[in-house]
Design an enzyme around this catalytic site. Structure first.
Site, PDB file in Angstrom:
ATOM      1  CB  SER A   8      18.075  41.564 -22.073  1.00 34.60           C
ATOM      2  OG  SER A   8      16.754  41.316 -22.550  1.00 34.60           O
TER       3      SER A   8
ATOM      4  CE1 TYR B  60      20.204  39.900 -26.646  1.00 30.15           C
ATOM      5  CE2 TYR B  60      18.315  39.448 -25.234  1.00 30.15           C
ATOM      6  CZ  TYR B  60      19.227  40.350 -25.765  1.00 30.15           C
ATOM      7  OH  TYR B  60      19.169  41.674 -25.423  1.00 30.15           O
TER       8      TYR B  60
END
Length: 248
Positions: free
Chosen positions: A143, A157
């Site tokens: 990401s 995350y």
């Protein structure tokens, strides 16, 4: 779109029943690869992807495997290799999103993020590398939030995705002498059912981009297909951000 760049190759795409993973599975098949995918829930969606790939003339299968279960992940690699006869490409696409402020982020949620987003790709990559020959490719989907923390609540995350970047660079060093490449793709906001371009948080995300639109899953899949193909054999240990300039 049809191509023969991956003709004779086989691939395993984890989390390939929906979103970015499904787009990657379809694109690899369109480039000529036979493809296995894993899924946790939604067997019908997984079988629909498989049916679409088979309709295009490629072999395909769906394997139920939860990234939280290391044994299941390892078995899925072996099952895919046995069913397809070999393994040339692994795409670690399965992942989860956990966003909570630090004071309310539970240890269980943090651990689960690491298990699914980082430990499982390690398990799959190790199992796949043991079965791959020269010319193999391991591609992980991280990401853009691994590199730049744009909002609060991303401890679990972003830590898991940043770890995936580090893991990939280490894999490149370990596997380079065997002719196996390892790279990581860092998507930004991409239009999926988990983060739709017309969702309640979409405008907030678009305001951060140099190109103020959500990515299309096909754009992510195109980059992955290139990394899996013959034109990128000198590319390894690299992280590719594809986020409309959000990290510019």
């Amino acid at each position: 779109m049809t191509s023969t760049k991956l003709q004779g190759k086989t691939a395993l795409v984890t989390g390939g029943s929906r979103g970015i993973g499904a787009a990657i599975a379809r694109r690899l098949a369109a480039e000529g690869a036979d493809v296995a995918i894993t899924y946790v829930n939604g067997a019908e969606k997984a079988e629909a992807v498989v049916a679409e790939i088979r309709a295009g003339g490629r072999r395909a299968l769906a394997i139920k495997a939860d990234n939280r279960d290391a044994d299941a992940v390892e078995r899925s690699v072996k099952e895919a290799t046995k069913a397809l006869g070999r393994l040339d490409i692994l795409v670690n696409s399965a992942g989860i999103w956990r966003a909570e402020p630090l004071d309310s982020l539970s240890l269980a949620d943090f651990d689960e993020s690491i298990e699914v987003n980082l430990r499982a790709p390690f398990v799959a990559s190790k199992a796949a590398a043991a079965l791959m020959g020269e010319g193999g490719s391991i591609i992980s989907i991280s990401s853009n939030l691994a590199d730049r923390i744009t909002d609060p609540g991303l401890a679990a995350y972003s830590a898991s995705k940043a770890g995936l970047v580090g893991l990939t660079k280490a894999l490149a060093r370990d596997l380079g002498p065997r002719g196996i490449t390892a790279n990581v793709v860092n998507p930004g906001s991409t239009d999926t059912d988990m983060n739709p371009a017309d969702g309640p948080h979409a405008e907030h995300q678009r305001q951060k981009m140099a190109t103020p639109r959500f990515g299309d899953v096909a754009e992510i899949a195109g980059l992955v297909a290139w990394l899996a193909g013959p034109e990128s054999r000198f590319v390894t240990g690299s992280a590719f951000t594809i986020d409309g300039g959000a990290n510019t």
